[in-house]
Write an enzyme that holds these catalytic residues in place. Structure first.
Site, PDB file in Angstrom:
ATOM      1  CG  ASP A 154    -100.439  -3.054  82.895  1.00  0.00           C
ATOM      2  OD1 ASP A 154    -100.782  -3.084  81.633  1.00  0.00           O
ATOM      3  OD2 ASP A 154    -100.796  -4.038  83.704  1.00  0.00           O
ATOM      4  CE1 TYR A 159    -102.294 -10.648  82.028  1.00  0.00           C
ATOM      5  CE2 TYR A 159    -100.506 -12.072  83.060  1.00  0.00           C
ATOM      6  CZ  TYR A 159    -101.059 -11.066  82.062  1.00  0.00           C
ATOM      7  OH  TYR A 159    -100.138 -10.345  81.140  1.00  0.00           O
ATOM      8  CD  GLU A 215     -97.597  -6.885  88.991  1.00  0.00           C
ATOM      9  OE1 GLU A 215     -97.299  -5.842  88.880  1.00  0.00           O
ATOM     10  OE2 GLU A 215     -98.814  -7.256  88.520  1.00  0.00           O
ATOM     11  CD  GLU A 265    -106.357  -5.301  76.917  1.00  0.00           C
ATOM     12  OE1 GLU A 265    -105.178  -5.170  77.524  1.00  0.00           O
ATOM     13  OE2 GLU A 265    -107.099  -4.168  76.566  1.00  0.00           O
ATOM     14  CG  HIS A 266    -104.815 -11.018  77.187  1.00  0.00           C
ATOM     15  ND1 HIS A 266    -104.465 -11.581  78.639  1.00  0.00           N
ATOM     16  CD2 HIS A 266    -105.895 -10.455  77.679  1.00  0.00           C
ATOM     17  CE1 HIS A 266    -104.978 -11.255  79.441  1.00  0.00           C
ATOM     18  NE2 HIS A 266    -106.130 -10.675  79.109  1.00  0.00           N
ATOM     19  CB  THR A 267    -100.643  -8.396  71.774  1.00  0.00           C
ATOM     20  OG1 THR A 267    -100.804  -7.112  72.608  1.00  0.00           O
ATOM     21  CG2 THR A 267    -101.852  -8.797  71.075  1.00  0.00           C
ATOM     22  CB  SER A 308    -103.647   0.586  91.042  1.00  0.00           C
ATOM     23  OG  SER A 308    -104.525  -0.757  91.411  1.00  0.00           O
TER      24      SER A 308
HETATM   25  C1  GLA Z   1    -102.566  -6.866  82.489  1.00  0.00           C
HETATM   26  C2  GLA Z   1    -101.028  -7.434  82.429  1.00  0.00           C
HETATM   27  C3  GLA Z   1    -100.684  -6.756  81.204  1.00  0.00           C
HETATM   28  C4  GLA Z   1    -101.277  -7.229  79.800  1.00  0.00           C
HETATM   29  C5  GLA Z   1    -102.827  -7.301  79.991  1.00  0.00           C
HETATM   30  C6  GLA Z   1    -103.695  -7.835  78.834  1.00  0.00           C
HETATM   31  O1  GLA Z   1    -102.869  -5.623  82.532  1.00  0.00           O
HETATM   32  O2  GLA Z   1    -100.418  -6.623  83.266  1.00  0.00           O
HETATM   33  O3  GLA Z   1     -99.192  -6.981  80.992  1.00  0.00           O
HETATM   34  O4  GLA Z   1    -100.951  -8.591  79.531  1.00  0.00           O
HETATM   35  O5  GLA Z   1    -103.103  -7.566  81.230  1.00  0.00           O
HETATM   36  O6  GLA Z   1    -103.442  -6.983  77.716  1.00  0.00           O
END
Ligand code: GLA
Length: 379
Positions: free
Chosen positions: A170, A218, A158, A31-33, A125
């Site tokens: 995502d 974020y 985005e 996550e957040h990588t 979504s």
């Molecule tokens: C959101 C972002 C992804 C990712 C996650 C954290 O979903 O859209 O690109 O950074 O947060 O892992």
């Protein structure tokens, strides 16, 4: 799909010429990588967004969503797709982004969407909306773009037009998902491999909360990671192993940025170790890594919240559960838990009762299976 094509006919008074579906995703670990050049390990899920569409000859783009029916049809001109702060900015921005990938959209079209993904729950979504738009457009206008390019077009739309600085995870999971498998993706190079999920159940629990500062927080995390990169002198944090980071971390004088970087570097290792554990069928080891990921997101990256902590900790104490963690960007949204099939019912009733008692919220619980990525066909 039928419900979406009938809605299209009802709204536009004609038949659609193409229809498609793009799934949401859940990230199992890593996550957040992604925006730090590291590894993620998501899978596409069976919930997602349907879309039906037909071309128009007058250069207008019209969008309708069954989920935002009160907004009616939102209309843009091909020459003016600038965002206006409404949901339809997402598909409009995807159409705009095709130009940057060498396939400008030259005709108008009507679109109708229907989503069965809980909105704002961190199950992507937005990415599903971007990817289904790209996938249906490709079919409608026979565009020479690959699935991976559609994912990148969604991310570009985005980042550039909507103003959320998201990574590629995502959109990639939504476009490239494979039934029964998670995707080990190197977000730095876009190299990926599919990993069969094996004999275990995945259950998503929606905390039902979404903290309002999520997208600004974020973007703050991204800035903190960039500051840590500059201090250490690397182009991406995930270029470092945890061992190298250990030696260099004192170069980051700001303790907050240092903790952010520590999470990223160690989480990247956990994603790789997690995929290896699954490959050898060691679900218990995978679960331990999920739990460690949650602690790191809570304490070092600080993107969890009381509701997610409670859900993960409650889940971790239930017999038959291998591991549980928050998933996605954080600040609300969902947890994901891996467990024996026989534990699912016990898990659902225990988590429901405990969460209701503590927060007064009846959480939606979704047992999920890893699903295929987006697809569309001509009608
Ligand atoms: C959101 C972002 C992804 C990712 C996650 C954290 O979903 O859209 O690109 O950074 O947060 O892992």
């Amino acid at each position: 799909m039928n419900a979406t094509t009938s809605a299209f006919e009802r709204i536009y008074g004609k038949t659609p010429e193409a229809a498609g579906f793009a799934p949401g995703r859940v990230n199992l670990i890593g996550e957040h990588t992604d925006y730090n050049g590291g590894h993620v390990f998501p899978c596409a899920i069976q919930m997602g967004i349907f879309c039906a569409a037909a071309p128009r000859e007058d250069g207008k783009l019209r969008f309708f969503s069954e989920n935002f029916a009160c907004d009616g049809i939102v209309e843009y001109a091909l020459g003016d797709l600038s965002p206006r702060g409404v949901w339809a900015d997402y598909p409009a921005s995807v159409i705009r982004a095709f130009s940057a990938f060498g396939s400008p959209i030259k005709r108008g079209a009507d679109f109708c969407f229907r989503s069965d993904l809980p909105d704002g729950a961190g199950l992507s979504s937005s990415a599903a909306l971007e990817v289904v738009t790209g996938t249906v457009l490709k079919e409608l206008f026979s565009l020479p773009v690959t699935k991976q390019e559609i994912a990148r077009i969604g991310q570009f739309a985005e980042n550039r037009f909507i103003g959320v600085n998201c990574g590629i995870m995502d959109q990639f999971a939504s476009a490239m998902g494979k039934s029964g498998c998670a995707i080990l993706l190197d977000a730095g190079t876009l190299e990926y491999e599919y990993a069969p999920l094996g004999d275990a159940a995945l259950v998503i629990v929606n905390s039902g909360v979404k903290h309002s500062l999520a997208s600004s927080a974020y973007n703050d995390r991204r800035r903190e990671c960039e500051a840590a990169c500059r201090a250490i002198g690397v182009s991406a944090l995930c270029a470092l192993t945890p061992e190298e980071f250990e030696k260099k971390q004192n170069l980051i004088s700001d303790p907050v940025c240092r903790r952010r970087a520590k999470h990223v570097v160690c989480e990247n290792r956990r994603a790789l170790d997690g995929a290896a554990a699954l490959r050898r069928g060691d679900l218990a080891a995978f679960g331990v890594l999920m739990n460690a990921s949650h602690v790191s997101l809570r304490d070092d990256y600080e993107v969890s919240c009381a509701e997610l902590d409670f859900l993960a900790e409650t889940a971790q104490q239930i017999g038959g559960v291998y591991g549980s963690r928050m998933t996605g960007g954080g600040f609300g949204g969902c947890t994901v838990s891996l467990m024996e099939y026989s534990a699912v019912e016990r898990f659902a009733s225990a988590v429901k009762a405990a969460y209701l008692d503590r927060f007064g919220i009846d959480p939606a619980i979704y047992p999920i299976t890893a699903a295929d990525g987006a697809a569309a066909r001509a009608l």
